[in-house]
Design an enzyme around this catalytic site. Structure first.
Site, PDB file in Angstrom:
ATOM      1  N   ARG A  21     -11.420  14.330   0.890  1.00 42.65           N
ATOM      2  CA  ARG A  21     -11.407  13.073   1.646  1.00 42.65           C
ATOM      3  C   ARG A  21     -10.452  12.053   1.036  1.00 42.65           C
ATOM      4  NH1 ARG A  21     -17.359  12.052   4.192  1.00 42.65           N
ATOM      5  NH2 ARG A  21     -17.437  14.040   5.247  1.00 42.65           N
ATOM      6  N   SER A 137     -37.369  17.977  13.717  1.00 43.96           N
ATOM      7  CA  SER A 137     -36.114  17.262  13.539  1.00 43.96           C
ATOM      8  C   SER A 137     -34.996  17.918  14.351  1.00 43.96           C
ATOM      9  CB  SER A 137     -35.777  17.289  12.037  1.00 43.96           C
ATOM     10  OG  SER A 137     -34.504  16.772  11.775  1.00 43.96           O
ATOM     11  N   SER A 189     -23.433  10.584  17.406  1.00 46.42           N
ATOM     12  CA  SER A 189     -22.181   9.853  17.223  1.00 46.42           C
ATOM     13  C   SER A 189     -20.949  10.729  17.142  1.00 46.42           C
ATOM     14  CB  SER A 189     -22.266   9.025  15.950  1.00 46.42           C
ATOM     15  OG  SER A 189     -22.275   9.874  14.827  1.00 46.42           O
ATOM     16  N   HIS A 217     -26.177   4.268  17.029  1.00 39.30           N
ATOM     17  CA  HIS A 217     -24.944   4.244  17.836  1.00 39.30           C
ATOM     18  C   HIS A 217     -25.173   3.723  19.244  1.00 39.30           C
ATOM     19  CE1 HIS A 217     -22.278   5.957  14.863  1.00 39.30           C
ATOM     20  NE2 HIS A 217     -23.339   6.642  14.458  1.00 39.30           N
ATOM     21  N   LYS A 248     -22.751  -1.480  12.619  1.00 38.08           N
ATOM     22  CA  LYS A 248     -21.846  -0.907  13.611  1.00 38.08           C
ATOM     23  C   LYS A 248     -21.614  -1.935  14.731  1.00 38.08           C
ATOM     24  CE  LYS A 248     -22.569   3.566  11.650  1.00 38.08           C
ATOM     25  NZ  LYS A 248     -23.342   4.798  11.542  1.00 38.08           N
ATOM     26  N   THR A 363     -19.769  16.503   7.980  1.00 36.20           N
ATOM     27  CA  THR A 363     -20.134  15.542   9.024  1.00 36.20           C
ATOM     28  C   THR A 363     -20.312  16.264  10.360  1.00 36.20           C
ATOM     29  OG1 THR A 363     -18.875  13.886   7.817  1.00 36.20           O
ATOM     30  CG2 THR A 363     -19.481  13.327  10.060  1.00 36.20           C
TER      31      THR A 363
HETATM   32  C1  LIG Z   1     -24.037   5.369  10.301  1.00 37.07           C
HETATM   33  C2  LIG Z   1     -25.363   6.014  10.615  1.00 37.07           C
HETATM   34  C3  LIG Z   1     -26.510   5.675   9.905  1.00 37.07           C
HETATM   35  C4  LIG Z   1     -26.452   4.806   8.688  1.00 37.07           C
HETATM   36  O1  LIG Z   1     -26.265   3.475   9.008  1.00 37.07           O
HETATM   37  P1  LIG Z   1     -25.538   2.540   7.936  1.00 37.07           P
HETATM   38  O2  LIG Z   1     -25.969   1.173   8.299  1.00 37.07           O
HETATM   39  O3  LIG Z   1     -24.074   2.789   8.064  1.00 37.07           O
HETATM   40  O4  LIG Z   1     -26.047   2.960   6.575  1.00 37.07           O
HETATM   41  C5  LIG Z   1     -27.721   6.177  10.329  1.00 37.07           C
HETATM   42  N1  LIG Z   1     -27.809   7.022  11.376  1.00 37.07           N
HETATM   43  C6  LIG Z   1     -26.717   7.396  12.059  1.00 37.07           C
HETATM   44  C7  LIG Z   1     -26.869   8.320  13.205  1.00 37.07           C
HETATM   45  C8  LIG Z   1     -25.463   6.924  11.684  1.00 37.07           C
HETATM   46  O5  LIG Z   1     -24.375   7.351  12.330  1.00 37.07           O
END
Ligand SMILES: *Cc1c(COP(=O)(O)O)cnc(C)c1O
Length: 404
Positions: A21, A137, A189, A217, A248, A363
């Site tokens: 990365r 899950s 996401s 998201h 986000k 990811t």
């Molecule tokens: C980014 C993300 C998180 C974590 O949130 P942060 O505030 O960035 O720590 C949790 N769940 C999902 C699905 C995410 O994409």
């Protein structure tokens, strides 16, 4: 043991797989985002367009948000000065929790320092409180949920992504009297698809299970007031716990859960990830509060984001670029190879001033490496056309190269 050699080999493995990365060094231009400056070159910062930000609605530069943060900094200073229990329970925190509880139609909410921490702390704690709890899950759940589930020490069953029949099979096979928790997301996401929340709630009713929904998201972006997909689909009242982020679409930083008063009290009282850490800076909380309030009242940003996503998908389709059939604001462009994904991203940045990060394992699953575009209200049609032209040119270039 030659420690240095072991560490060097661990890094070498990533290079060999093409998924080492590299963080791109940027500064965003407030008031002109998605325009930013990149510090990768040698002749000073270079102008770029950001296409992979999770500041989906550009709320990080919204005057109401920035103004609230400036005011808070001026009024109460930089940090909170303590954990929530010892001096760090500012009035901003109390107010934001009330605002978030209302957003999701729940009795209470609880702030954490990030969405990651909220998932890890809540899932690990709630399942420990319930003796013999079994967790169900979704296979594509975020790493933070997986960490929480693992740290709970509970029995776990993974159901195929968004597969309600498979989930039912697993629920039916578990002892009828065991406590059960179904953990899933609304908008996934990386693919941009959406969970069948109502159907999962039906199963939860039938098998007497609790539900835990990650709306990270979707918060701010879906529903009449930005309460997420659960608000849009009118199912928020059926969920036990809704989790979200302030980092986000809200544009600041932090995470939270919303649930009934009892559950929030349990997490507040038992979760180490909530208890033993300094609370969020009041400056951040003031910004998030202004952002949540703004997005509750205004659909302008949401509408503009949806319009931008629709437009970009159309332009990509016209150009014959291989996108996944996303039903949301996320536009995944499939590459299927980590080295190629990184190479396309490098060319875009170096030659076109386009910043989109390659998304590689872990990811996403191996073989599904991609570029993930997040068009927002501030991306213009002209930017989109330039982007599509650049991608078509690079696609041709790399395929010629690969075929040779
Ligand atoms: C980014 C993300 C998180 C974590 O949130 P942060 O505030 O960035 O720590 C949790 N769940 C999902 C699905 C995410 O994409």
């Amino acid at each position: 043991m030659d420690y240095q050699r072991v560490f060097a080999q661990a890094i070498e493995r990533l290079h060999a797989e093409g998924r080492y990365r590299v963080f791109i060094d940027i500064l965003r231009n407030k008031g002109a985002f998605p325009n930013a400056r990149c510090f990768a070159g040698h002749n000073g910062p270079k102008p770029i367009t950001v296409w992979c930000s999770n500041d989906y609605l550009a709320m990080g530069q919204h005057p109401a948000v920035v103004g609230a943060m400036e005011e808070a900094l001026h009024d109460v200073g930089a940090g909170s000065g303590g954990t929530r229990n010892i001096g760090g329970n500012t009035h901003y925190h109390v107010e934001l929790e009330a605002e978030l509880a209302d957003l999701h139609g729940k009795e209470a909410a609880l702030l954490f320092t990030s969405g990651y921490v909220s998932n890890e702390a809540t899932l690990s704690t709630i399942a420990k409180i319930l003796p013999g709890c079994i967790i169900f899950s979704d296979e594509l759940n975020h790493a933070s949920m997986i960490a929480g589930i693992r740290n709970s020490g509970c029995e776990k069953h993974v159901f195929r992504h968004n597969d309600v029949a498979h989930l039912e099979e697993l629920l039916a096979a578990a002892p009828a009297d065991a406590p059960k928790l179904i953990a899933f997301e609304s908008v996934y996401s990386m693919d941009g698809d959406v969970a069948p929340i109502a159907e999962i709630c039906d199963l939860a009713d039938r098998y007497n299970a609790l539900t835990y929904l990650d709306e990270v998201h979707a918060v701010g972006m879906y529903g009449a007031r930005g309460g997420g997909i659960s608000e849009r689909d009118d199912v928020a009242h059926r969920l036990t716990i809704v989790e979200g982020t302030l980092g986000k679409a809200i544009g600041v930083m932090g995470g939270y859960i919303a649930a009934d008063r009892n559950i929030v009290d349990v997490i507040r009282s038992y979760a180490p990830g909530f208890i033993f850490t300094t609370s969020l800076s009041p400056v951040l909380v003031a910004g998030a509060l202004a952002s949540v309030k703004h997005l509750k009242a205004s659909s302008e940003e949401r509408d503009a984001q949806q319009a931008a996503a629709k437009k970009l998908k159309g332009i990509f389709a016209e150009a014959g670029l291989p996108t996944l059939p996303s039903t949301t604001h996320i536009v995944p462009l499939m590459v299927g190879d980590p080295v190629k994904a990184k190479r396309i991203s490098d060319i875009l940045l170096a030659e076109y001033g386009v910043y989109v990060q390659p998304i590689n394992y872990p990811t996403v699953p191996r073989g599904t490496e991609r570029l993930r575009f997040t068009p927002g209200p501030a991306h213009t049609e002209e930017m989109m056309r330039e982007l599509a032209n650049a991608l078509v040119e690079i696609w041709d270039r790399l395929e010629i190269r690969l075929a040779a």
